[in-house]
Design a protein around this motif. Structure first.
Motif, PDB file in Angstrom:
ATOM      1  N   ILE A 175      12.414 -19.671   9.505  1.00  0.00           N
ATOM      2  CA  ILE A 175      11.488 -19.094  10.477  1.00  0.00           C
ATOM      3  C   ILE A 175      12.391 -18.680  11.638  1.00  0.00           C
ATOM      4  O   ILE A 175      13.577 -18.932  11.598  1.00  0.00           O
ATOM      5  N   SER A 176      11.880 -18.032  12.647  1.00  0.00           N
ATOM      6  CA  SER A 176      12.768 -17.451  13.643  1.00  0.00           C
ATOM      7  C   SER A 176      13.566 -18.507  14.418  1.00  0.00           C
ATOM      8  O   SER A 176      13.223 -19.670  14.429  1.00  0.00           O
ATOM      9  N   SER A 177      14.596 -18.066  15.131  1.00  0.00           N
ATOM     10  CA  SER A 177      15.376 -19.018  15.897  1.00  0.00           C
ATOM     11  C   SER A 177      14.546 -19.511  17.072  1.00  0.00           C
ATOM     12  O   SER A 177      13.638 -18.855  17.529  1.00  0.00           O
ATOM     13  N   ASN A 178      14.875 -20.669  17.567  1.00  0.00           N
ATOM     14  CA  ASN A 178      13.973 -21.370  18.451  1.00  0.00           C
ATOM     15  C   ASN A 178      14.807 -22.010  19.554  1.00  0.00           C
ATOM     16  O   ASN A 178      15.260 -23.123  19.429  1.00  0.00           O
ATOM     17  N   LYS A 179      15.018 -21.267  20.638  1.00  0.00           N
ATOM     18  CA  LYS A 179      16.004 -21.705  21.622  1.00  0.00           C
ATOM     19  C   LYS A 179      15.520 -22.871  22.461  1.00  0.00           C
ATOM     20  O   LYS A 179      16.261 -23.743  22.818  1.00  0.00           O
ATOM     21  N   ARG A 180      14.225 -22.906  22.782  1.00  0.00           N
ATOM     22  CA  ARG A 180      13.753 -23.898  23.731  1.00  0.00           C
ATOM     23  C   ARG A 180      13.464 -25.230  23.075  1.00  0.00           C
ATOM     24  O   ARG A 180      13.397 -26.239  23.772  1.00  0.00           O
ATOM     25  N   GLY A 181      13.294 -25.231  21.782  1.00  0.00           N
ATOM     26  CA  GLY A 181      13.028 -26.488  21.107  1.00  0.00           C
ATOM     27  C   GLY A 181      11.571 -26.870  21.151  1.00  0.00           C
ATOM     28  O   GLY A 181      11.109 -27.454  22.131  1.00  0.00           O
ATOM     29  N   HIS A 182      10.859 -26.509  20.128  1.00  0.00           N
ATOM     30  CA  HIS A 182       9.454 -26.903  20.041  1.00  0.00           C
ATOM     31  C   HIS A 182       9.302 -27.806  18.827  1.00  0.00           C
ATOM     32  O   HIS A 182       9.903 -27.547  17.780  1.00  0.00           O
ATOM     33  N   THR A 183       8.475 -28.828  18.963  1.00  0.00           N
ATOM     34  CA  THR A 183       8.252 -29.695  17.805  1.00  0.00           C
ATOM     35  C   THR A 183       7.569 -28.916  16.688  1.00  0.00           C
ATOM     36  O   THR A 183       6.681 -28.109  16.940  1.00  0.00           O
ATOM     37  N   HIS A 184       8.024 -29.158  15.476  1.00  0.00           N
ATOM     38  CA  HIS A 184       7.418 -28.501  14.311  1.00  0.00           C
ATOM     39  C   HIS A 184       6.652 -29.538  13.491  1.00  0.00           C
ATOM     40  O   HIS A 184       7.177 -30.619  13.229  1.00  0.00           O
ATOM     41  N   ALA A 185       5.456 -29.183  13.101  1.00  0.00           N
ATOM     42  CA  ALA A 185       4.666 -30.085  12.254  1.00  0.00           C
ATOM     43  C   ALA A 185       4.318 -29.359  10.964  1.00  0.00           C
ATOM     44  O   ALA A 185       3.780 -28.261  11.006  1.00  0.00           O
ATOM     45  N   LEU A 186       4.678 -29.975   9.851  1.00  0.00           N
ATOM     46  CA  LEU A 186       4.268 -29.396   8.555  1.00  0.00           C
ATOM     47  C   LEU A 186       3.038 -30.157   8.099  1.00  0.00           C
ATOM     48  O   LEU A 186       3.076 -31.387   7.971  1.00  0.00           O
ATOM     49  N   ILE A 187       1.965 -29.415   7.876  1.00  0.00           N
ATOM     50  CA  ILE A 187       0.686 -30.065   7.581  1.00  0.00           C
ATOM     51  C   ILE A 187       0.234 -29.658   6.194  1.00  0.00           C
ATOM     52  O   ILE A 187       0.151 -28.466   5.887  1.00  0.00           O
ATOM     53  N   LYS A 188      -0.054 -30.653   5.391  1.00  0.00           N
ATOM     54  CA  LYS A 188      -0.414 -30.345   4.010  1.00  0.00           C
ATOM     55  C   LYS A 188      -1.787 -30.904   3.653  1.00  0.00           C
ATOM     56  O   LYS A 188      -2.090 -32.063   3.951  1.00  0.00           O
ATOM     57  N   LEU A 189      -2.580 -30.072   3.039  1.00  0.00           N
ATOM     58  CA  LEU A 189      -3.886 -30.518   2.532  1.00  0.00           C
ATOM     59  C   LEU A 189      -3.680 -30.944   1.085  1.00  0.00           C
ATOM     60  O   LEU A 189      -3.273 -30.133   0.248  1.00  0.00           O
ATOM     61  N   GLU A 190      -3.953 -32.209   0.811  1.00  0.00           N
ATOM     62  CA  GLU A 190      -3.628 -32.713  -0.534  1.00  0.00           C
ATOM     63  C   GLU A 190      -4.825 -32.688  -1.483  1.00  0.00           C
ATOM     64  O   GLU A 190      -5.965 -32.565  -1.046  1.00  0.00           O
ATOM     65  N   GLY A 191      -4.512 -32.808  -2.748  1.00  0.00           N
ATOM     66  CA  GLY A 191      -5.557 -32.992  -3.765  1.00  0.00           C
ATOM     67  C   GLY A 191      -6.215 -31.722  -4.254  1.00  0.00           C
ATOM     68  O   GLY A 191      -7.219 -31.764  -4.960  1.00  0.00           O
ATOM     69  N   LEU A 192      -5.660 -30.562  -3.870  1.00  0.00           N
ATOM     70  CA  LEU A 192      -6.327 -29.315  -4.252  1.00  0.00           C
ATOM     71  C   LEU A 192      -6.331 -29.089  -5.763  1.00  0.00           C
ATOM     72  O   LEU A 192      -7.311 -28.607  -6.314  1.00  0.00           O
ATOM     73  N   SER A 193      -5.219 -29.445  -6.420  1.00  0.00           N
ATOM     74  CA  SER A 193      -5.193 -29.136  -7.852  1.00  0.00           C
ATOM     75  C   SER A 193      -6.232 -29.970  -8.603  1.00  0.00           C
ATOM     76  O   SER A 193      -6.849 -29.507  -9.548  1.00  0.00           O
ATOM     77  N   ARG A 194      -6.436 -31.201  -8.117  1.00  0.00           N
ATOM     78  CA  ARG A 194      -7.465 -32.038  -8.767  1.00  0.00           C
ATOM     79  C   ARG A 194      -8.851 -31.436  -8.534  1.00  0.00           C
ATOM     80  O   ARG A 194      -9.680 -31.342  -9.440  1.00  0.00           O
ATOM     81  N   LEU A 195      -9.063 -30.977  -7.284  1.00  0.00           N
ATOM     82  CA  LEU A 195     -10.363 -30.401  -6.954  1.00  0.00           C
ATOM     83  C   LEU A 195     -10.646 -29.135  -7.755  1.00  0.00           C
ATOM     84  O   LEU A 195     -11.781 -28.834  -8.091  1.00  0.00           O
ATOM     85  N   ALA A 196      -9.539 -28.404  -8.060  1.00  0.00           N
ATOM     86  CA  ALA A 196      -9.712 -27.146  -8.781  1.00  0.00           C
ATOM     87  C   ALA A 196     -10.408 -27.375 -10.116  1.00  0.00           C
ATOM     88  O   ALA A 196     -11.072 -26.494 -10.647  1.00  0.00           O
ATOM     89  N   GLU A 197     -10.254 -28.590 -10.659  1.00  0.00           N
ATOM     90  CA  GLU A 197     -10.867 -28.857 -11.960  1.00  0.00           C
ATOM     91  C   GLU A 197     -12.372 -29.062 -11.840  1.00  0.00           C
ATOM     92  O   GLU A 197     -13.110 -28.828 -12.781  1.00  0.00           O
ATOM     93  N   THR A 198     -12.806 -29.522 -10.657  1.00  0.00           N
ATOM     94  CA  THR A 198     -14.229 -29.853 -10.542  1.00  0.00           C
ATOM     95  C   THR A 198     -15.013 -28.859  -9.688  1.00  0.00           C
ATOM     96  O   THR A 198     -16.216 -28.728  -9.841  1.00  0.00           O
ATOM     97  N   MET A 199     -14.314 -28.175  -8.782  1.00  0.00           N
ATOM     98  CA  MET A 199     -15.028 -27.264  -7.878  1.00  0.00           C
ATOM     99  C   MET A 199     -14.754 -25.822  -8.255  1.00  0.00           C
ATOM    100  O   MET A 199     -13.715 -25.511  -8.793  1.00  0.00           O
ATOM    101  N   GLY A 200     -15.653 -24.962  -7.892  1.00  0.00           N
ATOM    102  CA  GLY A 200     -15.444 -23.536  -8.123  1.00  0.00           C
ATOM    103  C   GLY A 200     -14.450 -22.986  -7.123  1.00  0.00           C
ATOM    104  O   GLY A 200     -14.177 -23.606  -6.092  1.00  0.00           O
ATOM    105  N   ARG A 201     -13.910 -21.825  -7.428  1.00  0.00           N
ATOM    106  CA  ARG A 201     -12.949 -21.151  -6.563  1.00  0.00           C
ATOM    107  C   ARG A 201     -13.538 -20.910  -5.171  1.00  0.00           C
ATOM    108  O   ARG A 201     -12.876 -21.076  -4.153  1.00  0.00           O
TER     109      ARG A 201
END
Ligand code: C2E
Ligand code: CA
Ligand code: CA
Length: 411
Positions: free
Chosen positions: A3-29
């Motif tokens: 991602i772009s360079s970041n001179k000032r230093g900002h905290t980065h958070a990677l956020i993941k929504l889990e369990g989607l592949s399991r849900l794909a089996e039971t829920m519609g698109r």
């Protein structure tokens, strides 16, 4: 993912929504889509005005916490992020809970660029998963590289060899005349072991981090071109290409070879390259080379990345695709409306065409047409369709020759 360079230093958070592949089996698109939208809406609730949200995949986002350099502040942000997912989403009458995990990376003297911080956050996220913690704050030096799910990656390799990937096609329409002008090919995995069609969010992010993405993309390009060469010559086909592939010259050579083998007119092929992250200089050269072949270069997910206007000015592209998050919100949000209108004007002044994706109702289609948008795509017209259904529905009156044989011949 750079991602772009970041001179000032900002905290980065990677956020993941889990369990989607399991849900794909039971829920519609449709329910899955609504569920993901609610996930993103809640992320936005936590953000302050200068924070930014970058999409990495449908179930994974990077939140850049502006000038949050202090661990205490980040712990507060983490608590907020976890709390905002306490209540379930109410989807089509039934409650759906969220399982969200976050990896944080604090900027430090030795790690302040976005790409370093994303790597640290990635490791923190992986550790959080292994320890079943809702979030973890990564430490400097915590930058193991890659492979998160070796078993799935091995299965992807095997599926490429077996030719289990295919494209669904979603039609695109001229805004002014409402006739079909092309289709976007969207990958699906016909998983023979699990006996189901798997959607991209289940595997594409992992594939994109491995060299297998090159073989897969070439396979999909061949499938798209072999199919589209039998369509009416007014209909183009688009394939998604991860920016990483453009780092190597031979990818452009493969595109040239495929066009050549099938005798496919280059302007009928569009390469959709996502705007997320900055392209390295070599990729710029290769984009130029691809354009010289005569194929159309489209900047996908426009507006969700981290690009400056000068970066945009220098991008060798013919088209932008305004991201669906803006399109979907433009009828109810003044700001999203302004972003879409502004993007259309900006692109037109730079001699680029504009495609709007995520058009879900007639009012939005009409509004975009009034704004001068060139091409429309979205559920209001149609969803991505299996190839035979797409051709039957949209090309029956237009098709020039019989459809090609099974894909296996082409792989
Ligand atoms: P994308 O390229 O932005 O594709 C658009 C996604 O939005 C598709 O999801 C499509 O089904 C969905 N969509 C289309 N119209 C609407 C609408 O009106 N409303 C809503 N809510 N959604 C709409 P899909 O097929 O699940 O693909 C998801 C992402 O996976 C794609 O986003 C792209 O980033 C990636 N992807 C798909 N095919 C490929 C591929 O062949 N190669 C690579 N590298 N990535 C791919
Ligand atoms: Ca796309
Ligand atoms: Ca897109």
């Amino acid at each position: 993912m750079p991602i772009s360079s970041n001179k000032r230093g900002h905290t980065h958070a990677l956020i993941k929504l889990e369990g989607l592949s399991r849900l794909a089996e039971t829920m519609g698109r449709e329910s899955i889509q609504l569920y993901i939208e609610e996930f993103v809406a809640r992320l936005k609730k936590v953000m302050r005005s200068n924070d930014r949200l970058l999409k990495i995949s449908p179930a994974k986002y990077c939140m850049i916490l502006h000038e949050a350099e202090d661990r205490h502040l980040v712990e507060l942000a983490a608590a907020k992020l976890v709390r905002v997912f306490d209540l379930p989403a109410n989807l089509l009458g039934s409650p759906m809970y969220f399982k969200v995990r976050v990896g944080f990376a604090l900027p430090s003297q030795n790690a302040s660029s976005s790409s370093q911080l994303v790597k640290i956050a990635e490791t923190a996220l992986r550790k959080a998963t292994a320890q079943d913690q809702p979030f973890l704050i990564g430490e400097e030096g915590d930058q193991e590289s890659d492979v998160r799910d070796p078993a799935l990656l091995a299965r992807i390799h095997q599926a490429v060899d077996r030719g289990e990937f295919l494209l669904y096609y979603q039609p695109k329409f001229s805004a002014a005349f409402r006739n079909i002008v092309g289709a976007e090919g969207l990958v699906r995995w016909h998983d023979a072991d699990e006996k189901r069609i798997r959607a991209p969010y289940e595997f594409i992010e992992l594939a994109e981090q491995d060299p297998v993405i090159e073989t897969l993309t070439e396979q999909l390009l061949r499938i798209a071109v072999a199919r589209a060469v039998h369509w009416d010559s007014s209909i183009s086909v688009a394939v998604n290409v991860t920016p990483r592939l453009l780092e190597a010259r031979h990818f452009v050579q493969s595109v040239a070879d495929i066009l050549d083998v099938y005798g496919f007119a280059p302007p009928r092929l569009t390469l959709e390259v996502t705007e997320r992250g900055h392209l390295p200089p070599a990729a710029f050269d290769n984009l130029h080379a691809a354009r010289e072949l005569g194929v159309v270069i489209s900047i996908d997910d426009f507006g969700t990345g981290n690009c400056s206007l000068s970066y945009f000015r220098d991008l060798p592209a013919d088209q932008i695709k305004v991201d669906l998050s803006f399109v979907k919100a433009m009828r109810t949000s003044k700001k999203d409306n302004a972003i879409v209108r502004g993007s259309i004007d900006l692109a037109h002044h730079c001699d680029m065409q504009v495609v709007a994706e995520g058009v879900e109702d007639e009012e939005t289609a009409d509004l975009l047409t009034e704004m001068g948008c060139d091409v429309l795509q979205g559920y209001w017209f149609d969803k991505p369709l299996p190839p035979e259904v797409f051709e039957e529905q949209y090309l029956a009156g237009l098709r020039q020759t019989d459809e090609p044989d099974a894909y296996s011949d082409l792989l």
